[in-house]
Design a protein around this motif. Sequence first.
Motif, PDB file in Angstrom:
ATOM      1  N   HIS A   8       3.677  -7.325 -18.410  1.00 29.02           N
ATOM      2  CA  HIS A   8       4.079  -8.691 -18.744  1.00 29.02           C
ATOM      3  C   HIS A   8       5.222  -8.645 -19.753  1.00 29.02           C
ATOM      4  O   HIS A   8       5.114  -8.004 -20.794  1.00 29.02           O
ATOM      5  CB  HIS A   8       2.899  -9.466 -19.334  1.00 29.02           C
ATOM      6  N   ILE A   9       6.316  -9.305 -19.412  1.00 26.96           N
ATOM      7  CA  ILE A   9       7.449  -9.441 -20.322  1.00 26.96           C
ATOM      8  C   ILE A   9       7.698 -10.927 -20.532  1.00 26.96           C
ATOM      9  O   ILE A   9       7.835 -11.681 -19.570  1.00 26.96           O
ATOM     10  CB  ILE A   9       8.714  -8.764 -19.759  1.00 26.96           C
ATOM     11  N   SER A  10       7.723 -11.347 -21.779  1.00 25.97           N
ATOM     12  CA  SER A  10       7.877 -12.762 -22.104  1.00 25.97           C
ATOM     13  C   SER A  10       9.285 -13.041 -22.632  1.00 25.97           C
ATOM     14  O   SER A  10       9.770 -12.347 -23.526  1.00 25.97           O
ATOM     15  CB  SER A  10       6.838 -13.161 -23.161  1.00 25.97           C
ATOM     16  N   ILE A  11       9.947 -14.037 -22.054  1.00 26.57           N
ATOM     17  CA  ILE A  11      11.247 -14.495 -22.546  1.00 26.57           C
ATOM     18  C   ILE A  11      11.101 -15.978 -22.874  1.00 26.57           C
ATOM     19  O   ILE A  11      10.774 -16.781 -21.997  1.00 26.57           O
ATOM     20  CB  ILE A  11      12.367 -14.287 -21.506  1.00 26.57           C
ATOM     21  N   SER A  12      11.296 -16.338 -24.133  1.00 27.05           N
ATOM     22  CA  SER A  12      11.097 -17.721 -24.560  1.00 27.05           C
ATOM     23  C   SER A  12      12.097 -18.651 -23.876  1.00 27.05           C
ATOM     24  O   SER A  12      13.126 -18.216 -23.354  1.00 27.05           O
ATOM     25  CB  SER A  12      11.256 -17.830 -26.078  1.00 27.05           C
ATOM     26  N   GLU A  13      11.793 -19.950 -23.903  1.00 22.77           N
ATOM     27  CA  GLU A  13      12.691 -20.936 -23.291  1.00 22.77           C
ATOM     28  C   GLU A  13      14.072 -20.880 -23.942  1.00 22.77           C
ATOM     29  O   GLU A  13      15.100 -21.000 -23.272  1.00 22.77           O
ATOM     30  CB  GLU A  13      12.095 -22.343 -23.433  1.00 22.77           C
ATOM     31  N   ALA A  14      14.098 -20.706 -25.270  1.00 19.70           N
ATOM     32  CA  ALA A  14      15.380 -20.643 -25.984  1.00 19.70           C
ATOM     33  C   ALA A  14      16.191 -19.427 -25.542  1.00 19.70           C
ATOM     34  O   ALA A  14      17.409 -19.508 -25.347  1.00 19.70           O
ATOM     35  CB  ALA A  14      15.137 -20.599 -27.491  1.00 19.70           C
ATOM     36  N   ASP A  82       4.101  -6.149 -22.482  1.00 23.80           N
ATOM     37  CA  ASP A  82       3.889  -7.126 -23.563  1.00 23.80           C
ATOM     38  C   ASP A  82       5.122  -7.332 -24.442  1.00 23.80           C
ATOM     39  O   ASP A  82       5.008  -7.809 -25.578  1.00 23.80           O
ATOM     40  CB  ASP A  82       2.690  -6.738 -24.442  1.00 23.80           C
ATOM     41  N   ALA A  83       6.298  -6.990 -23.932  1.00 25.09           N
ATOM     42  CA  ALA A  83       7.529  -7.220 -24.693  1.00 25.09           C
ATOM     43  C   ALA A  83       7.811  -8.720 -24.784  1.00 25.09           C
ATOM     44  O   ALA A  83       7.477  -9.486 -23.879  1.00 25.09           O
ATOM     45  CB  ALA A  83       8.702  -6.505 -24.028  1.00 25.09           C
ATOM     46  N   GLU A  84       8.416  -9.127 -25.894  1.00 23.14           N
ATOM     47  CA  GLU A  84       8.749 -10.535 -26.111  1.00 23.14           C
ATOM     48  C   GLU A  84      10.212 -10.648 -26.541  1.00 23.14           C
ATOM     49  O   GLU A  84      10.638  -9.986 -27.484  1.00 23.14           O
ATOM     50  CB  GLU A  84       7.857 -11.147 -27.195  1.00 23.14           C
ATOM     51  N   ILE A  85      10.948 -11.491 -25.828  1.00 23.58           N
ATOM     52  CA  ILE A  85      12.346 -11.741 -26.181  1.00 23.58           C
ATOM     53  C   ILE A  85      12.470 -13.195 -26.606  1.00 23.58           C
ATOM     54  O   ILE A  85      11.992 -14.099 -25.924  1.00 23.58           O
ATOM     55  CB  ILE A  85      13.281 -11.452 -24.989  1.00 23.58           C
ATOM     56  N   ASP A  86      13.098 -13.414 -27.753  1.00 30.97           N
ATOM     57  CA  ASP A  86      13.247 -14.777 -28.268  1.00 30.97           C
ATOM     58  C   ASP A  86      14.671 -14.959 -28.786  1.00 30.97           C
ATOM     59  O   ASP A  86      15.391 -13.983 -29.033  1.00 30.97           O
ATOM     60  CB  ASP A  86      12.232 -15.021 -29.394  1.00 30.97           C
ATOM     61  N   TYR A  87      15.074 -16.200 -28.931  1.00 31.30           N
ATOM     62  CA  TYR A  87      16.388 -16.529 -29.493  1.00 31.30           C
ATOM     63  C   TYR A  87      16.117 -17.407 -30.702  1.00 31.30           C
ATOM     64  O   TYR A  87      15.706 -18.562 -30.568  1.00 31.30           O
ATOM     65  CB  TYR A  87      17.241 -17.257 -28.452  1.00 31.30           C
ATOM     66  N   ASN A 102       5.055  -1.532 -27.283  1.00 31.76           N
ATOM     67  CA  ASN A 102       4.677  -0.300 -26.584  1.00 31.76           C
ATOM     68  C   ASN A 102       5.853   0.624 -26.297  1.00 31.76           C
ATOM     69  O   ASN A 102       5.711   1.599 -25.561  1.00 31.76           O
ATOM     70  CB  ASN A 102       3.972  -0.656 -25.273  1.00 31.76           C
ATOM     71  N   SER A 103       7.022   0.318 -26.882  1.00 28.56           N
ATOM     72  CA  SER A 103       8.210   1.119 -26.566  1.00 28.56           C
ATOM     73  C   SER A 103       8.102   2.559 -27.051  1.00 28.56           C
ATOM     74  O   SER A 103       8.624   3.475 -26.423  1.00 28.56           O
ATOM     75  CB  SER A 103       9.465   0.472 -27.160  1.00 28.56           C
ATOM     76  N   LYS A 104       7.416   2.755 -28.175  1.00 29.29           N
ATOM     77  CA  LYS A 104       7.301   4.104 -28.731  1.00 29.29           C
ATOM     78  C   LYS A 104       6.102   4.864 -28.173  1.00 29.29           C
ATOM     79  O   LYS A 104       5.977   6.068 -28.347  1.00 29.29           O
ATOM     80  CB  LYS A 104       7.208   4.037 -30.259  1.00 29.29           C
ATOM     81  N   MET A 105       5.214   4.128 -27.509  1.00 32.28           N
ATOM     82  CA  MET A 105       4.016   4.764 -26.962  1.00 32.28           C
ATOM     83  C   MET A 105       3.521   3.934 -25.789  1.00 32.28           C
ATOM     84  O   MET A 105       3.335   2.731 -25.914  1.00 32.28           O
ATOM     85  CB  MET A 105       2.936   4.855 -28.046  1.00 32.28           C
ATOM     86  N   ARG A 106       3.327   4.564 -24.656  1.00 34.61           N
ATOM     87  CA  ARG A 106       2.901   3.861 -23.447  1.00 34.61           C
ATOM     88  C   ARG A 106       1.543   3.184 -23.655  1.00 34.61           C
ATOM     89  O   ARG A 106       0.631   3.746 -24.254  1.00 34.61           O
ATOM     90  CB  ARG A 106       2.791   4.869 -22.300  1.00 34.61           C
ATOM     91  N   LYS A 107       1.422   1.959 -23.161  1.00 30.68           N
ATOM     92  CA  LYS A 107       0.154   1.242 -23.260  1.00 30.68           C
ATOM     93  C   LYS A 107      -0.920   1.996 -22.483  1.00 30.68           C
ATOM     94  O   LYS A 107      -0.674   2.497 -21.391  1.00 30.68           O
ATOM     95  CB  LYS A 107       0.305  -0.174 -22.696  1.00 30.68           C
ATOM     96  N   ILE A 108      -2.113   2.077 -23.067  1.00 33.63           N
ATOM     97  CA  ILE A 108      -3.177   2.840 -22.416  1.00 33.63           C
ATOM     98  C   ILE A 108      -4.271   1.911 -21.903  1.00 33.63           C
ATOM     99  O   ILE A 108      -4.384   0.759 -22.326  1.00 33.63           O
ATOM    100  CB  ILE A 108      -3.786   3.884 -23.379  1.00 33.63           C
ATOM    101  N   ALA A 109      -5.080   2.443 -21.018  1.00 30.51           N
ATOM    102  CA  ALA A 109      -6.137   1.653 -20.393  1.00 30.51           C
ATOM    103  C   ALA A 109      -7.280   1.389 -21.372  1.00 30.51           C
ATOM    104  O   ALA A 109      -7.523   2.164 -22.302  1.00 30.51           O
ATOM    105  CB  ALA A 109      -6.665   2.378 -19.162  1.00 30.51           C
ATOM    106  N   ASP A 110      -7.984   0.277 -21.146  1.00 29.38           N
ATOM    107  CA  ASP A 110      -9.110  -0.085 -22.008  1.00 29.38           C
ATOM    108  C   ASP A 110     -10.239   0.936 -21.939  1.00 29.38           C
ATOM    109  O   ASP A 110     -11.037   1.054 -22.871  1.00 29.38           O
ATOM    110  CB  ASP A 110      -9.652  -1.466 -21.619  1.00 29.38           C
ATOM    111  N   ASP A 111     -10.320   1.669 -20.821  1.00 28.12           N
ATOM    112  CA  ASP A 111     -11.405   2.640 -20.670  1.00 28.12           C
ATOM    113  C   ASP A 111     -10.947   4.071 -20.978  1.00 28.12           C
ATOM    114  O   ASP A 111     -11.623   5.038 -20.632  1.00 28.12           O
ATOM    115  CB  ASP A 111     -11.998   2.567 -19.258  1.00 28.12           C
TER     116      ASP A 111
END
Length: 199
Positions: A8-14, A82-87, A102-111
């Motif tokens: 999931h990558i989030s880019i705000s409306e702005a 889970d990256a978020e881009i905003d203006y 998570n750029s410095k470390m890959r996201k890992i699984a919950d299990d």
Amino acid sequence: MEQQEIIHISISEAAQAHFRCLLEQQEPNTHIRIFVVNPGTPSAECGVSYCPSNAVEETDTEFKFTGFSAFVDELSLPFLADAEIDYVTDQMGAQLTLKAPNSKMRKIADDAPFIERLDYVIQTQVNPQLASHGGQVTLIEVTEDKYAILQFGGGCNGCSMVDVTLKEGIEKQLLATFPTELKGVKDVTEHQRGEHSYY
């Protein structure tokens, strides 16, 4: 490649409006590319660039937004979860912000094994907070009686506040995250004051 649900990558409306404004000045069918340089390393840096239609690769993942798409290369993709881009506009002006936990470390699984999940939280949540002091902690091991053994480095080594930081900050945060799997934290570093210590 179509967008994968797990990323999931989030880019705000702005920020979307800002990108649309910039893209209007480019060649038709130009989109944006989000990428990570040196992904999975302490020196990882995130960036955004223009992406002409002829620069799209078959292995890219496309994230569709209103009026444009964001393409991410195969290597960067897992590190942009889970990256978020905003203006953001403030008294200093306006600027684009990109947060990629998570750029410095890959996201890992919950299990995933507990030690991997614990190390992930330390790398993505604890160390960014310590970075303002020029310090960092490294997970050495988890003992059989559920204590995390941490080693301090950088400005934290010799810091007069290290005991307070360790007990009140890091331990509280980790125990809240892993209430049943962890009993506490212990420090193995010899805290000798050095020239890099932060007071």
